[in-house]
Design a protein around this motif. Structure first.
Motif, PDB file in Angstrom:
ATOM      1  N   VAL A  83       1.034  -1.328  -0.015  1.00 27.17           N
ATOM      2  CA  VAL A  83       0.006   0.030   0.111  1.00 27.17           C
ATOM      3  C   VAL A  83       0.868   1.240  -0.060  1.00 27.17           C
ATOM      4  CG1 VAL A  83      -1.777   1.158   1.395  1.00 27.17           C
ATOM      5  CG2 VAL A  83      -1.872  -1.132   0.967  1.00 27.17           C
ATOM      6  N   ALA A  84       2.066   1.244   0.849  1.00 21.85           N
ATOM      7  CA  ALA A  84       2.690   2.189   0.673  1.00 21.85           C
ATOM      8  C   ALA A  84       3.495   2.439  -0.878  1.00 21.85           C
ATOM      9  CB  ALA A  84       4.045   2.084   1.712  1.00 21.85           C
ATOM     10  N   GLY A  85       3.697   1.462  -1.335  1.00 21.85           N
ATOM     11  CA  GLY A  85       4.282   1.615  -2.885  1.00 21.85           C
ATOM     12  C   GLY A  85       3.212   2.071  -3.565  1.00 21.85           C
ATOM     13  N   LEU A  86       2.154   1.756  -3.623  1.00 21.93           N
ATOM     14  CA  LEU A  86       0.800   2.172  -4.324  1.00 21.93           C
ATOM     15  C   LEU A  86       0.835   3.677  -4.091  1.00 21.93           C
ATOM     16  CD1 LEU A  86      -1.857  -0.629  -4.373  1.00 21.93           C
ATOM     17  CD2 LEU A  86      -0.335  -0.081  -6.374  1.00 21.93           C
ATOM     18  N   LEU A  87       0.432   4.348  -2.907  1.00 21.13           N
ATOM     19  CA  LEU A  87       0.687   5.406  -2.412  1.00 21.13           C
ATOM     20  C   LEU A  87       1.787   6.510  -2.991  1.00 21.13           C
ATOM     21  CD1 LEU A  87      -0.903   7.957  -1.174  1.00 21.13           C
ATOM     22  CD2 LEU A  87       0.365   7.400   1.003  1.00 21.13           C
ATOM     23  N   ALA A  88       3.187   5.787  -2.981  1.00 20.81           N
ATOM     24  CA  ALA A  88       3.988   6.450  -3.491  1.00 20.81           C
ATOM     25  C   ALA A  88       3.853   6.605  -5.300  1.00 20.81           C
ATOM     26  CB  ALA A  88       5.350   5.731  -3.356  1.00 20.81           C
ATOM     27  N   LEU A  89       3.286   5.541  -6.013  1.00 22.66           N
ATOM     28  CA  LEU A  89       2.936   5.644  -7.171  1.00 22.66           C
ATOM     29  C   LEU A  89       2.067   6.726  -7.590  1.00 22.66           C
ATOM     30  CD1 LEU A  89       3.285   1.999  -8.369  1.00 22.66           C
ATOM     31  CD2 LEU A  89       4.857   3.524  -8.791  1.00 22.66           C
ATOM     32  N   LEU A  90       1.033   6.794  -6.512  1.00 22.87           N
ATOM     33  CA  LEU A  90      -0.075   7.780  -6.849  1.00 22.87           C
ATOM     34  C   LEU A  90       0.518   9.160  -6.505  1.00 22.87           C
ATOM     35  CD1 LEU A  90      -3.222   8.401  -7.020  1.00 22.87           C
ATOM     36  CD2 LEU A  90      -3.025   8.303  -4.728  1.00 22.87           C
TER      37      LEU A  90
END
Length: 188
Positions: A42-49
């Motif tokens: 989820v942290a990775g997805l937030l970073a991508l967002l």
């Protein structure tokens, strides 16, 4: 550097809209992801967002939200604690408050919107816009406080419900109320 320079306008607008859409849905996909995958993905997805929004925007507030989201993602990833990721709605309310409150020093943000339709806004209309901007500031304080309370309770279901639905409902009611009262606002 913005990715907008390398893409046709329609592609840049579509990409920006897509990233904004996923930002609005953050409470739901973060809740699901934290439940099924854990903090790291989820942290990775937030970073991508955050990176995607920053690439397709020249707006300073979107860039600021991207930097803050990256910081939250980094803290969440390095500590493996979901609380960092749950603070995203709190920060978005804080940024909204900063944007609206700082505009009160010069030309309130609601006045800027009003002048798009009514360039010759009378003094009464300017006062109205200032009051509406203050109402939005109060909304961001109250909504941000409620978002923070949902983080502090530790109840992810409550967090997702409030930040992914109830807060948007309140925001919609405020938009609707302002829209309904707007005909009574002084305009030229």
């Amino acid at each position: 550097m913005s990715a907008q320079r390398f893409l046709p306008k329609w592609a840049s607008v579509a990409a920006g809209a897509l990233f904004a859409f996923f930002a609005l849905l953050y409470p739901f996909w973060a809740h699901w992801g934290l439940t099924h995958w854990g903090v790291g993905p989820v942290a990775g997805l937030l970073a991508l967002l955050a990176l995607g929004r920053a690439l397709f925007s020249r707006d300073p507030m979107t860039l600021a939200s991207g930097v803050l989201a990256l910081a939250l993602a980094a803290v969440g990833f390095t500590t493996d604690r979901d609380e960092a990721l749950l603070f995203y709605p709190v920060l978005m309310n804080a940024l909204g408050l900063v944007l609206f409150a700082s505009s009160l020093r010069s030309r309130p943000i609601i006045e800027r919107f009003a002048r798009m339709k009514h360039p010759d806004l009378p003094p009464e209309g300017v006062r109205w816009c200032r009051k509406v901007t203050v109402v939005w500031c109060v909304f961001f304080v109250l909504n941000g406080t409620a978002a923070l309370a949902t983080v502090l309770t530790g109840d992810r279901d409550l967090w997702a419900l409030y930040n992914g639905f109830v807060s948007y409902l309140f925001m919609g009611l405020l938009f609707a109320g302002e829209w309904l009262l707007r005909p009574k606002a002084p305009t030229p």
